[in-house]
Design an enzyme around this catalytic site. Sequence first.
Site, PDB file in Angstrom:
ATOM      1  N   ASP A 180       1.055  -1.269   0.194  1.00  0.00           N
ATOM      2  CA  ASP A 180      -0.069   0.180   0.291  1.00  0.00           C
ATOM      3  C   ASP A 180       1.251   1.401  -0.183  1.00  0.00           C
ATOM      4  OD1 ASP A 180      -2.031  -1.842  -0.013  1.00  0.00           O
ATOM      5  OD2 ASP A 180      -2.118  -2.039   2.483  1.00  0.00           O
ATOM      6  N   GLY A 218       1.474   2.372  -2.858  1.00  0.00           N
ATOM      7  CA  GLY A 218       1.514   4.031  -4.061  1.00  0.00           C
ATOM      8  C   GLY A 218       2.205   3.000  -4.711  1.00  0.00           C
ATOM      9  N   LYS A 219       2.167   2.105  -4.867  1.00  0.00           N
ATOM     10  CA  LYS A 219       3.189   1.890  -6.309  1.00  0.00           C
ATOM     11  C   LYS A 219       2.365   1.433  -7.998  1.00  0.00           C
ATOM     12  CE  LYS A 219       3.746  -2.729  -4.097  1.00  0.00           C
ATOM     13  NZ  LYS A 219       2.724  -1.807  -3.190  1.00  0.00           N
ATOM     14  N   GLY A 265      -3.930  -4.340  -4.792  1.00  0.00           N
ATOM     15  CA  GLY A 265      -4.768  -3.306  -5.487  1.00  0.00           C
ATOM     16  C   GLY A 265      -4.696  -2.708  -5.277  1.00  0.00           C
ATOM     17  N   HIS A 266      -4.664  -2.203  -6.568  1.00  0.00           N
ATOM     18  CA  HIS A 266      -3.055  -1.204  -7.167  1.00  0.00           C
ATOM     19  C   HIS A 266      -4.855  -0.107  -7.238  1.00  0.00           C
ATOM     20  CE1 HIS A 266       0.544  -2.380  -7.166  1.00  0.00           C
ATOM     21  NE2 HIS A 266       0.047  -3.492  -7.550  1.00  0.00           N
ATOM     22  N   THR A 277      -6.230 -11.620   3.109  1.00  0.00           N
ATOM     23  CA  THR A 277      -7.423 -10.677   2.672  1.00  0.00           C
ATOM     24  C   THR A 277      -7.524 -12.331   2.336  1.00  0.00           C
ATOM     25  OG1 THR A 277      -6.208 -11.254   0.682  1.00  0.00           O
ATOM     26  CG2 THR A 277      -5.756  -9.260   1.406  1.00  0.00           C
ATOM     27  N   ARG A 326       3.232 -29.321  -5.556  1.00  0.00           N
ATOM     28  CA  ARG A 326       3.790 -29.511  -6.669  1.00  0.00           C
ATOM     29  C   ARG A 326       2.055 -30.074  -7.042  1.00  0.00           C
ATOM     30  NH1 ARG A 326       8.821 -32.581  -4.807  1.00  0.00           N
ATOM     31  NH2 ARG A 326       7.514 -32.721  -3.098  1.00  0.00           N
ATOM     32  N   GLN A 384       2.037  -5.939  -2.816  1.00  0.00           N
ATOM     33  CA  GLN A 384       2.460  -5.968  -1.631  1.00  0.00           C
ATOM     34  C   GLN A 384       3.871  -5.062  -1.759  1.00  0.00           C
ATOM     35  OE1 GLN A 384       1.574  -9.546  -2.885  1.00  0.00           O
ATOM     36  NE2 GLN A 384      -0.305  -8.659  -2.596  1.00  0.00           N
ATOM     37  N   VAL A 424       2.761  14.175  -4.226  1.00  0.00           N
ATOM     38  CA  VAL A 424       2.438  15.038  -4.025  1.00  0.00           C
ATOM     39  C   VAL A 424       0.827  15.614  -3.293  1.00  0.00           C
ATOM     40  CG1 VAL A 424       4.400  16.661  -2.898  1.00  0.00           C
ATOM     41  CG2 VAL A 424       2.700  16.801  -4.733  1.00  0.00           C
ATOM     42  N   GLY A 425       0.207  14.086  -3.965  1.00  0.00           N
ATOM     43  CA  GLY A 425      -1.187  13.832  -3.389  1.00  0.00           C
ATOM     44  C   GLY A 425      -2.055  13.123  -4.324  1.00  0.00           C
TER      45      GLY A 425
HETATM   46  P1  IMP Z   1      -2.907 -12.705   1.795  1.00  0.00           P
HETATM   47  O1  IMP Z   1      -1.972 -12.500   1.213  1.00  0.00           O
HETATM   48  O2  IMP Z   1      -3.826 -12.453   1.678  1.00  0.00           O
HETATM   49  O3  IMP Z   1      -2.278 -13.885   3.056  1.00  0.00           O
HETATM   50  O4  IMP Z   1      -2.310 -12.109   3.117  1.00  0.00           O
HETATM   51  C1  IMP Z   1      -1.449 -12.099   4.256  1.00  0.00           C
HETATM   52  C2  IMP Z   1      -0.822  -9.875   4.514  1.00  0.00           C
HETATM   53  O5  IMP Z   1      -0.558  -9.953   4.362  1.00  0.00           O
HETATM   54  C3  IMP Z   1      -2.053  -9.843   5.058  1.00  0.00           C
HETATM   55  O6  IMP Z   1      -1.431  -9.272   6.668  1.00  0.00           O
HETATM   56  C4  IMP Z   1      -2.609  -9.133   4.362  1.00  0.00           C
HETATM   57  O7  IMP Z   1      -3.502  -8.326   5.420  1.00  0.00           O
HETATM   58  C5  IMP Z   1      -1.096  -8.493   3.854  1.00  0.00           C
HETATM   59  N1  IMP Z   1      -1.657  -8.166   2.120  1.00  0.00           N
HETATM   60  C6  IMP Z   1      -1.758  -9.034   1.145  1.00  0.00           C
HETATM   61  N2  IMP Z   1      -1.606  -7.956   0.323  1.00  0.00           N
HETATM   62  C7  IMP Z   1      -1.417  -7.622   0.537  1.00  0.00           C
HETATM   63  C8  IMP Z   1      -1.425  -5.949  -0.306  1.00  0.00           C
HETATM   64  O8  IMP Z   1      -2.008  -5.083  -1.344  1.00  0.00           O
HETATM   65  N3  IMP Z   1      -1.240  -4.874   0.787  1.00  0.00           N
HETATM   66  C9  IMP Z   1      -1.100  -4.535   2.129  1.00  0.00           C
HETATM   67  N4  IMP Z   1      -1.045  -5.958   2.887  1.00  0.00           N
HETATM   68  C10 IMP Z   1      -1.395  -6.932   1.824  1.00  0.00           C
END
Ligand code: IMP
Length: 434
Positions: free
Chosen positions: A29, A31-32, A56-57, A144, A158, A237, A425-426
């Site tokens: 999160d 902001g990539k 989620g971008h 998630t 496998r 992530q 900046v925004g």
């Molecule tokens: P998973 O990837 O759904 O297995 O979640 C494992 C951990 O990674 C949890 O703490 C999620 O909140 C965190 N996580 C997974 N994807 C993201 C992301 O895109 N942004 C922030 N945290 C994430």
Amino acid sequence: MANSNTLLPPVEHKRAGSVDIVLGVQWGDEGKGRVIDLLAKDYAVVARFGGGDNAGHSIEVGDRKLALRIVPSGALVPSAKLHVGAGTVISLRTLLDELDALGKIGVDISRISVSDRAQIVFPFHAAVDQAMERARGGSAIGTTGRGIGPAYVDRVGRIGITVGDLRNPAALTEKIRQSMQAKASLLAGAPDAPREEDIITDTLAAAKRLLPHVVDGVAYINEALERGDNILAEGAQGTLLDVTYGSYPYVTSSSTIAGGACIGLGIGPGAVRSVTGVVKAYCTRVGGGPFPSELPNAEANALREAGREFGVVTGRPRRCGWFDAVTARYAARLNGLDRLIVTKLDVLSGLDRVGLVTGYRHADGTPAGVESMGEPGLQTEIEYHPGWSENVREVRQVKNLPSAARAYLDRLANVTGVPVALVSVGPERTAFAA
Ligand code: IMP
């Protein structure tokens, strides 16, 4: 580049194109998505190398907000081809929905390709993920719930099913049956366990629509490099969620660090030209696990509201805290960071003071390192910087930022040992100061 080994002839890299990696430095999160949207015009291909629809971008264009989970963030840049690499795990439903949504707003989806070696995440993976979280009770990871972990477990075990398997309906059907049978005991207790026949029907239907996008990912990426195309490798992530080097076991199940780009795209390390770390001007985390610079709720609220810190995928409020230089230095080493892009600087406007964690100490006061992150009684060393009241959203040159903001950015570069190349900046698409 000369080889320092005296017995071997010097190495000449034959690559024509290069790979620039952009990844998250914190817990995701950062902001990539917006950064990649901004940079994509200089690349022939934007390629995702890991994760799935746990990411989620979001990109804001005017009053429209586009949230992507699987398709790379260069989707709104027409010149860039978009590749979903072998290191990813893909929910076919999410991917098809994204292709539909992009098609509806006029995006040419024929430039989207998916590696045949990427793994498929099925609804039964999500059911297993949720069942395991329930079983973990108070020590739940806070996933998630999308089935990401169980899908990667299947790959390593496998028994995973790849996107390439969509080419062979009979074998695919058999693999789905076997995979579900292997999980029967876990699925038995799941209230929302999906039915085998439904999954098979849906997957065969999805295959028809997706197969035109499926490519031999190794050939796709390497032929692009051989042609002289440059590739932007998009991380998902963040470094601290890396399955090996993150805040284990409170991590995701993929390699989110720079090394993950080589595995997730099928390239040699020599193809990598640069690694850019995207870092928020403060810190957030969703889900469970240690977070040394976390602020108590009352103080975190100001950052959460100003920064709209609620998950794109799950809507969960994010935990908020000060910038943590200990983990940022660790991320700089792990990834070989060449530069930082600092995001959400505007969120700090209006605070009386801005904190920055520079070190950890054990409960007895002796210095502690990043490996002690989850330790009971861990203390943080915080330095406070003067805040600034000005709104910085219209500023496009770092030299025009308030002096207190510039001093804070200088300190970030200094304390992490990595130069700051760009600052967002925004929330608007072009709101960056160089
Ligand atoms: P998973 O990837 O759904 O297995 O979640 C494992 C951990 O990674 C949890 O703490 C999620 O909140 C965190 N996580 C997974 N994807 C993201 C992301 O895109 N942004 C922030 N945290 C994430």
